[in-house]
Design an enzyme around this catalytic site. Structure first.
Site, PDB file in Angstrom:
ATOM      1  N   LEU A   1       0.840  -1.181   0.000  1.00 38.76           N
ATOM      2  CA  LEU A   1       0.000   0.000   0.000  1.00 38.76           C
ATOM      3  C   LEU A   1       0.879   1.237   0.000  1.00 38.76           C
ATOM      4  O   LEU A   1       1.987   1.217   0.545  1.00 38.76           O
ATOM      5  CB  LEU A   1      -0.904   0.028   1.242  1.00 38.76           C
ATOM      6  CG  LEU A   1      -1.911  -1.114   1.424  1.00 38.76           C
ATOM      7  CD1 LEU A   1      -2.651  -0.952   2.745  1.00 38.76           C
ATOM      8  CD2 LEU A   1      -2.887  -1.180   0.269  1.00 38.76           C
ATOM      9  N   ASP A   2       0.360   2.312  -0.578  1.00 41.12           N
ATOM     10  CA  ASP A   2       1.063   3.593  -0.506  1.00 41.12           C
ATOM     11  C   ASP A   2       1.223   4.005   0.958  1.00 41.12           C
ATOM     12  O   ASP A   2       0.442   3.586   1.827  1.00 41.12           O
ATOM     13  CB  ASP A   2       0.268   4.690  -1.226  1.00 41.12           C
ATOM     14  CG  ASP A   2       0.157   4.448  -2.720  1.00 41.12           C
ATOM     15  OD1 ASP A   2       1.028   3.752  -3.269  1.00 41.12           O
ATOM     16  OD2 ASP A   2      -0.799   4.964  -3.324  1.00 41.12           O
ATOM     17  N   ARG A   3       2.205   4.865   1.198  1.00 43.71           N
ATOM     18  CA  ARG A   3       2.469   5.350   2.566  1.00 43.71           C
ATOM     19  C   ARG A   3       1.198   5.890   3.220  1.00 43.71           C
ATOM     20  O   ARG A   3       0.913   5.602   4.383  1.00 43.71           O
ATOM     21  CB  ARG A   3       3.530   6.455   2.497  1.00 43.71           C
ATOM     22  CG  ARG A   3       3.761   7.191   3.814  1.00 43.71           C
ATOM     23  CD  ARG A   3       4.731   8.347   3.624  1.00 43.71           C
ATOM     24  NE  ARG A   3       4.848   9.138   4.847  1.00 43.71           N
ATOM     25  CZ  ARG A   3       4.062  10.167   5.159  1.00 43.71           C
ATOM     26  NH1 ARG A   3       3.075  10.538   4.336  1.00 43.71           N
ATOM     27  NH2 ARG A   3       4.240  10.845   6.284  1.00 43.71           N
TER      28      ARG A   3
ATOM     29  N   ARG B   1      -6.939   5.851  -7.425  1.00 39.69           N
ATOM     30  CA  ARG B   1      -6.725   7.303  -7.453  1.00 39.69           C
ATOM     31  C   ARG B   1      -6.790   7.840  -8.877  1.00 39.69           C
ATOM     32  O   ARG B   1      -7.390   8.898  -9.137  1.00 39.69           O
ATOM     33  CB  ARG B   1      -5.383   7.628  -6.795  1.00 39.69           C
ATOM     34  CG  ARG B   1      -5.321   7.173  -5.341  1.00 39.69           C
ATOM     35  CD  ARG B   1      -3.905   7.160  -4.790  1.00 39.69           C
ATOM     36  NE  ARG B   1      -3.356   8.499  -4.654  1.00 39.69           N
ATOM     37  CZ  ARG B   1      -2.101   8.762  -4.334  1.00 39.69           C
ATOM     38  NH1 ARG B   1      -1.250   7.741  -4.124  1.00 39.69           N
ATOM     39  NH2 ARG B   1      -1.673   9.989  -4.215  1.00 39.69           N
TER      40      ARG B   1
END
Length: 295
Positions: free
Chosen positions: A133-135, A232
């Site tokens: 997952l992204d930060r 996104r």
């Protein structure tokens, strides 16, 4: 001890054990060779060579547990474990935490925390991430405890046998449900951002709107594919970027990250093939946005 045990039935009689493990049990050639070299593949309690021809009722034992090293230091960081078995650890990653050490983030990562968890629970596993997952994205991350488990889960991912659900809050009012089937790619090799591009790879996002107001909508998302920044990019492209997404939308005074949470996973377990379904609690900053929609 982490091991697999099989009893040879009619379909395995007369088959070399290497072929049986590869084609009947979906183990990679590389893993079979590695375990064989260590003497970790036994038939009727005896180590054997990989050209051994199986007989009816032979008992195969594959020992997966082995001392492994990884250049990730254990750090005393809390880990929110939502599921664990012999093969997998699934944790709920908080927002603002990097998943794996990098030059820019050498410590304080989820991997450092998981290594500490393995140490404290006397498990000799290393961190094998099945998904990332992204930060700034919170939610469920799967860690495989062995090379075998990692390979099996990667196969499930490739075959779309892991249902991945996300909760997102997007800008503007949308209603109903739908599917976004638009290819995603990089406009240039040095670009962090992705875009909808005809030359990109196929990306499919299914969604259902759970709540909406004039300003925001709460959306339940199921990913059919897993491209970088897929949710996104897709919602930004249709004019509804995620609230707080500064890369694909704009800053928000209500949340200081993109409002995205990896909410639920559903798949068959590696060994018994029973259904595993896990859910990660929605973090407070997204709950606050949901309260705003309800008001």
């Amino acid at each position: 001890m982490n091991k697999l045990v099989f009893k040879v039935e009619d379909n395995g009689v007369g088959v070399k054990i290497s072929n049986y493990l590869k084609y009947e049990k979906s183990m990679s050639t590389r893993l079979i060779r590695k375990l064989s070299r260590r003497g970790n593949i036994l038939v009727n309690d005896m180590p054997i060579k990989m050209d051994y021809v199986l007989k009816l009722d032979d008992r195969i034992e594959v020992i997966l547990e082995a001392e492994e090293n990884q250049d990730i230091l254990p750090e005393d960081i809390p880990v929110d474990v939502v599921y664990e078995d012999t093969d997998l650890l699934i944790v709920n990653k908080p927002p603002f935490m990097v998943v794996h050490p990098t030059k820019g983030h050498p410590n304080g990562t989820l991997s450092n925390a998981v290594m500490n968890y393995f140490k404290n629970t006397n498990q000799s596993s290393i961190v094998r991430l099945v998904n990332r997952l992204d930060r700034d994205t919170s939610g469920l991350v799967i860690i495989a405890k062995s090379q075998f488990a990692h390979q099996q889960m990667a196969n499930k991912m490739d075959r779309d046998e892991v249902e991945k659900y996300y909760i997102a809050v997007v800008e503007g009012c949308i209603e109903g449900r739908g599917t976004i089937d638009l290819p995603i790619g990089r406009p240039s090799m040095d670009s962090i951002k992705r875009e909808v591009l005809e030359s990109g790879q196929r990306a499919v996002t299914h969604y259902e709107v759970l709540k909406s107001s004039e300003d925001m909508s709460l959306v339940l998302i199921r990913l059919e594919t897993g491209k970088t920044h897929q949710i996104r990019v897709h919602f930004s492209h249709i004019g509804h970027p995620l609230v707080g997404d500064t890369l694909y939308g704009k800053e928000s005074s209500l949340i200081n990250r993109q409002a995205l949470h990896a909410y639920k996973l559903r798949f068959k377990s590696i060994r018994q093939e029973n259904i595993i379904e896990v859910v990660a609690d929605i973090p407070n900053d997204i709950k606050s946005l949901i309260n705003n929609i309800e008001k």
